[in-house]
Scaffold this active site. Structure first.
Site, PDB file in Angstrom:
ATOM      1  N   CYS A 149       4.857   8.076  20.639  1.00  0.00           N
ATOM      2  CA  CYS A 149       5.833   9.128  20.867  1.00  0.00           C
ATOM      3  C   CYS A 149       7.163   8.443  21.126  1.00  0.00           C
ATOM      4  CB  CYS A 149       5.417   9.983  22.065  1.00  0.00           C
ATOM      5  SG  CYS A 149       6.471  11.405  22.337  1.00  0.00           S
ATOM      6  N   GLY A 185       0.815  -1.207   0.000  1.00  0.00           N
ATOM      7  CA  GLY A 185       0.000   0.000   0.000  1.00  0.00           C
ATOM      8  C   GLY A 185       0.851   1.260   0.000  1.00  0.00           C
ATOM      9  N   THR A 186       1.991   1.202   0.684  1.00  0.00           N
ATOM     10  CA  THR A 186       2.899   2.352   0.695  1.00  0.00           C
ATOM     11  C   THR A 186       3.440   2.633  -0.699  1.00  0.00           C
ATOM     12  OG1 THR A 186       3.541   2.021   3.006  1.00  0.00           O
ATOM     13  CG2 THR A 186       5.095   3.202   1.600  1.00  0.00           C
ATOM     14  N   ALA A 246      -3.891  -4.794   0.468  1.00  0.00           N
ATOM     15  CA  ALA A 246      -4.618  -6.051   0.646  1.00  0.00           C
ATOM     16  C   ALA A 246      -4.628  -6.532   2.086  1.00  0.00           C
ATOM     17  CB  ALA A 246      -4.025  -7.131  -0.260  1.00  0.00           C
ATOM     18  N   HIS A 247      -3.534  -6.365   2.813  1.00  0.00           N
ATOM     19  CA  HIS A 247      -3.507  -6.926   4.164  1.00  0.00           C
ATOM     20  C   HIS A 247      -4.365  -6.145   5.142  1.00  0.00           C
ATOM     21  CE1 HIS A 247      -0.439  -3.850   4.814  1.00  0.00           C
ATOM     22  NE2 HIS A 247      -0.448  -4.107   6.096  1.00  0.00           N
TER      23      HIS A 247
END
Length: 381
Positions: free
Chosen positions: A326, A79-80, A201-202
């Protein structure tokens, strides 16, 4: 600090927004595709032609599921990678119009990192994480704007964005709209009007390593990869064809269940929202309570270290994540929660999936108040 584990049996996984458990259909399709999908689909011999048939069938299935043309769909390695290709390729294709990307302040970091390679104009959100449409309508028509980006729904707090209204503003300005739909596909419908769309997809229960990029016909897109095709995006390296086949098969299965699952999971999320607010002092449940994804809820606990809370819940048998990690390296909270102006410490994101049961939720809600209280006690609060 020492906690007693109170769970029995396997840990309860409540982090589907990061990766949903593999859908049974995905597992079946993956195993079947391993038999026929190992060859290079661009070769002309028999095994290659069979692999090509599998690739084309997967592409057609995803196109049908998304309501687009088959030749508008491409598969990438994640996706990235798909988000990077959408932003960089969309800007490259519109270089004559300018090099500025207008985006919401709550985009996924993959989009923000791609945007940082050029000129970017962020548009703020309200306290619920919803886009400031007036500011968006002012920013999109500005000189030099080549592309706009709006996440379909927040991956951190679940707030659904006004995609249709944002798309209308883009259309009026002649600016393509890219929508990151990674959290929505398989969960909720994405309004029309977009020019580019990505998914992973995941996130819906397919295997990892498959990103989906849709570029609508007529949209100017140029591959950002050196020496690659200028009309269709291509993966860097070999395509994981068995994973692609499994991703397509599972998407069809997930969409068939989507309406019923949305009702079921939304009711469980409502239970979490109400119970956490009633049983944990000094807590803030964030995100839009109505216009939201059905499976995701985020809350922040005052006077609690988020990392300590996640580790404590893990020891009690619950896998959750934080929307505001953080870290020691950055000492910065989540950019999403920061943009919303809400409490960012002691943050927990709970995201449910098809295997989540009411008992899972009830056990989590029974454990949470005591865990928070103990961490606060150890901290002297």
């Amino acid at each position: 600090m020492e906690f007693r584990a109170v769970h029995a049996g396997a840990p309860t996984y409540l982090d589907a927004a990061t990766a949903a458990p593999l859908h049974p259909v995905a597992r079946q399709a993956l195993l079947a595709a391993l038999e026929d999908g190992w060859a290079d689909p661009d070769r002309l011999y028999t095994a290659g032609r069979r692999a090509q048939q599998l690739r084309d069938a997967a592409q057609a299935t995803v196109a049908d599921c998304l309501g687009v043309r088959q030749d508008e769909v491409s598969f990438l390695s994640s996706g990235t990678a798909a988000a990077h290709a959408a932003v960089l390729g969309g800007l490259a294709g519109r270089a004559r119009a300018g090099r500025t990307l207008v985006h919401s302040a709550v985009e996924h970091s993959a989009v923000l990192y791609a945007a940082a390679l050029g000129e970017a104009v962020p548009v703020g959100v309200d306290i619920r994480g919803r886009l400031d449409l007036d500011a968006w309508r002012e920013a999109v028509p500005a000189a030099g704007v080549a592309l706009a980006a709006l996440i379909s729904a927040s991956h951190e707090v679940g707030t659904a964005q006004p995609v249709a209204a944002a798309a209308e503003a883009c259309a009026a300005a002649g600016v393509p709209l890219y929508v990151d739909a990674a959290q929505s596909i398989g969960r909720a419908s994405v309004p029309p009007g977009w020019s580019l769309l990505t998914a992973s997809a995941h996130k819906w229960g397919g295997p990892p390593g498959v990103g989906v990029l849709v570029v609508r016909k007529g949209v100017r897109w140029r591959s950002p990869y050196p020496g690659d095709d200028h009309h269709r995006p291509r993966p860097v390296g070999a395509l994981d064809l068995p994973a692609v086949v499994a991703a397509a098969a599972s998407l069809r299965a997930v969409l068939a269940e989507a309406d019923a699952e949305a009702v079921r999971l939304s009711a469980l999320v409502e239970r979490i929202r109400a119970t956490v607010a009633a049983t944990v002092p000094d807590v803030e449940v964030v995100g839009d309570p109505v216009e939201r994804l059905p499976h995701l809820v985020t809350f922040s606990c005052l006077y609690v270290d988020g990392e300590a809370l996640l580790h404590a819940l893990d020891r009690h048998g619950f896998a959750v994540s934080s929307g505001s990690s953080c870290t020691a390296s950055t000492l910065r909270p989540s950019h999403v929660l920061e943009a919303m102006g809400v409490l960012s410490h002691g943050n927990v994101r709970v995201s449910l999936h098809r295997d989540t049961t009411p008992d899972d939720v009830d056990r989590f809600l029974a454990v949470l108040p005591g865990v928070v209280a103990e961490i606060r006690k150890e901290a002297g609060m």
